[in-house]
Design a protein around this motif. Structure first.
Motif, PDB file in Angstrom:
ATOM      1  N   PHE A 116      61.815  11.341 -67.742  1.00  0.00           N
ATOM      2  CA  PHE A 116      61.180  10.384 -68.649  1.00  0.00           C
ATOM      3  C   PHE A 116      60.825  11.013 -69.991  1.00  0.00           C
ATOM      4  N   CYS A 117      61.119  12.311 -70.170  1.00  0.00           N
ATOM      5  CA  CYS A 117      60.543  13.050 -71.296  1.00  0.00           C
ATOM      6  C   CYS A 117      61.564  13.352 -72.378  1.00  0.00           C
ATOM      7  N   MET A 154      49.789  19.779 -74.578  1.00  0.00           N
ATOM      8  CA  MET A 154      50.527  18.663 -73.979  1.00  0.00           C
ATOM      9  C   MET A 154      51.648  18.207 -74.878  1.00  0.00           C
ATOM     10  N   GLY A 155      52.033  19.070 -75.812  1.00  0.00           N
ATOM     11  CA  GLY A 155      53.132  18.707 -76.708  1.00  0.00           C
ATOM     12  C   GLY A 155      54.464  19.126 -76.102  1.00  0.00           C
ATOM     13  N   GLY A 157      57.283  21.363 -74.561  1.00  0.00           N
ATOM     14  CA  GLY A 157      57.370  22.617 -73.825  1.00  0.00           C
ATOM     15  C   GLY A 157      56.496  22.663 -72.592  1.00  0.00           C
ATOM     16  N   GLU A 158      56.739  23.678 -71.766  1.00  0.00           N
ATOM     17  CA  GLU A 158      55.972  23.881 -70.532  1.00  0.00           C
ATOM     18  C   GLU A 158      55.110  25.142 -70.698  1.00  0.00           C
ATOM     19  N   SER A 189      48.408  21.412 -69.763  1.00  0.00           N
ATOM     20  CA  SER A 189      49.154  20.500 -68.897  1.00  0.00           C
ATOM     21  C   SER A 189      50.417  21.176 -68.387  1.00  0.00           C
ATOM     22  N   THR A 190      50.655  21.066 -67.089  1.00  0.00           N
ATOM     23  CA  THR A 190      51.846  21.698 -66.516  1.00  0.00           C
ATOM     24  C   THR A 190      52.589  20.729 -65.600  1.00  0.00           C
ATOM     25  N   CYS A 191      53.909  20.921 -65.543  1.00  0.00           N
ATOM     26  CA  CYS A 191      54.724  20.112 -64.621  1.00  0.00           C
ATOM     27  C   CYS A 191      54.555  20.620 -63.188  1.00  0.00           C
ATOM     28  N   SER A 212      50.950  17.390 -64.141  1.00  0.00           N
ATOM     29  CA  SER A 212      51.781  16.191 -64.266  1.00  0.00           C
ATOM     30  C   SER A 212      52.356  15.894 -62.888  1.00  0.00           C
ATOM     31  N   HIS A 214      52.819  12.468 -61.292  1.00  0.00           N
ATOM     32  CA  HIS A 214      53.741  11.350 -61.521  1.00  0.00           C
ATOM     33  C   HIS A 214      54.314  10.701 -60.264  1.00  0.00           C
ATOM     34  N   GLU A 254      48.008  13.899 -64.107  1.00  0.00           N
ATOM     35  CA  GLU A 254      48.615  12.886 -64.975  1.00  0.00           C
ATOM     36  C   GLU A 254      49.657  12.103 -64.183  1.00  0.00           C
ATOM     37  N   LEU A 287      53.797   4.490 -69.588  1.00  0.00           N
ATOM     38  CA  LEU A 287      55.006   5.225 -69.986  1.00  0.00           C
ATOM     39  C   LEU A 287      55.389   4.888 -71.431  1.00  0.00           C
ATOM     40  N   ASN A 288      55.671   5.917 -72.198  1.00  0.00           N
ATOM     41  CA  ASN A 288      56.244   5.707 -73.526  1.00  0.00           C
ATOM     42  C   ASN A 288      57.742   5.591 -73.368  1.00  0.00           C
ATOM     43  N   VAL A 290      61.495   6.037 -73.963  1.00  0.00           N
ATOM     44  CA  VAL A 290      62.334   7.006 -74.660  1.00  0.00           C
ATOM     45  C   VAL A 290      63.723   6.375 -74.750  1.00  0.00           C
TER      46      VAL A 290
END
Ligand code: SAH
Length: 349
Positions: A116-117, A154-155, A157-158, A189-191, A212, A214, A254, A287-288, A290
């Motif tokens: 989704f990113c 939260m921009g 990258g991980e 924030s991390t995946c 994150s 989800h 998140e 959700l934004n 994309v």
């Protein structure tokens, strides 16, 4: 050449000593760096010789504003920065009642592959340096004139995939002569890189860990987040539990609401069961959309929230800021890349 702004005050002190300079110069120089100077010539209380020496031995790489979008709705400002090597990253200034928050990037692109990113579509180009992370906050402060009280990683990258840099950034952000932001005012924030979550827990920092999540089930999570395939939700949540045990900090989860993918009642129920036993906070994110992705925003955010609340889970829905600008991370950079970043991507195949 030395990347002077990526050094901690202790490292700068040691380095100056090696250069035959007295220790007290370190703090003087450090303070100038955090006043946002873009050249050593501006450090006017240093001798000409020392300024010259710094010029010859150190680099300063302030970013340029490549694009800036201001939301007329809520004053959110999105910055696209051009870094010294021509790569671009994004940051956002958000104005909340509890203070202004800057959301920063930690890598050029990302290699985690979440479906989704927008940041991950073309993969990772490189890690940012600590200085490049600091500068996003510093130059937003200077450009906007707004005081900044919170930072969120939260921009693009991980963060835990650029671990040492992020750790150093946290030291610089937290230092009274640096950005001077309290650890409790920083979120990472991390995946969900489990080993690195444990490593981070070992430092006992008081920052907020946002995971994150989800999806509560492995089938869905592995489908939208490739990182899940090797670890799984159970092991991730065990690491989060260890993180809480070590740091005493409640973990935040998140959850981007995706239509027909992760927004059903059974998933709300499973999520509740999975989070039982340790303090947690769930942040539902509309959700934004994309452009490159077929995934659509869920229409069940309120129902999902109610279901979780019914089970006693602490849950908030993220307020959408900057709806009239490209405020979801990764999108501005992708658009700019189409215009002038193409070649760099082709090279990588
Ligand atoms: N790599 C880190 C931080 C960057 S993304 C991480 O994965 O957490 C910051 C947050 O935005 C993450 O929760 C991410 O999953 C979420 N996100 C990414 N794309 C999104 C989209 N299109 N809509 C809503 N949230 C999104």
């Amino acid at each position: 050449m030395v990347d002077i702004k990526s050094m901690t005050l202790e490292e700068l002190t040691a380095w100056l000593k090696e250069q035959g300079e007295p220790a007290f110069r370190a703090r003087q120089i450090f303070k100038w760096l955090y006043r946002g100077v873009t050249s050593f010539a501006e450090m006017t209380d240093l001798s000409k010789q020392l300024r010259q020496k710094l010029e010859e031995r150190c680099t300063l790489t302030p970013p340029q504003v490549a694009q800036k979008q201001v939301s007329v709705q809520d004053g959110t400002i999105k910055y696209l920065w051009r870094l010294a090597d021509g790569n671009c990253v994004e940051s956002v200034l958000m104005r909340y009642q509890h203070g202004n928050t800057v959301c920063i990037s930690c890598q050029v692109g990302c290699r985690m592959g979440c479906a989704f990113c927008a940041s991950t579509i073309a993969g990772k180009v490189r890690d940012l340096t600590p200085a490049e992370m600091v500068d996003q906050v510093l130059f937003i402060k200077m450009d906007s004139g707004a005081p900044v009280s919170n930072i969120v990683l939260m921009g693009i990258g991980e963060p835990l995939d650029n671990f040492d840099t992020v750790l150093r950034f946290l030291t610089l952000a937290n230092h009274p002569d640096g950005l001077n932001i309290g650890m409790r005012h920083i979120s990472l924030s991390t995946c969900g890189l489990v080993e690195q979550i444990d490593k981070l827990a070992g430092y006992g920092l008081q920052l907020t860990l946002s995971v994150s999540l989800h999806a509560p089930d492995n089938e869905t999570r592995s489908r939208i987040m490739p990182v899940n395939k090797s670890v799984g939700v159970e092991k991730l949540l065990e690491a989060c539990r260890r993180y809480f045990d070590k740091t005493g900090r409640r973990v935040s989860y998140e959850y981007a609401m995706i239509d027909g993918v992760n927004d059903t009642d059974w998933q709300a129920d499973l999520l509740t069961r999975r989070l039982k036993g340790a303090p947690a906070h769930v942040n539902l994110i509309p959700l934004n959309e994309v452009e490159e992705s077929p995934l659509k925003p869920s229409r069940r955010v309120a129902a999902f929230q109610k279901r979780l609340e019914g089970h006693g889970v602490t849950v908030t829905v993220r307020r959408k800021l900057g709806g009239d600008i490209d405020a979801s991370c990764g999108q501005l950079r992708r658009k700019a890349m189409g215009e002038n970043g193409q070649r760099q991507w082709e090279k990588r195949g």
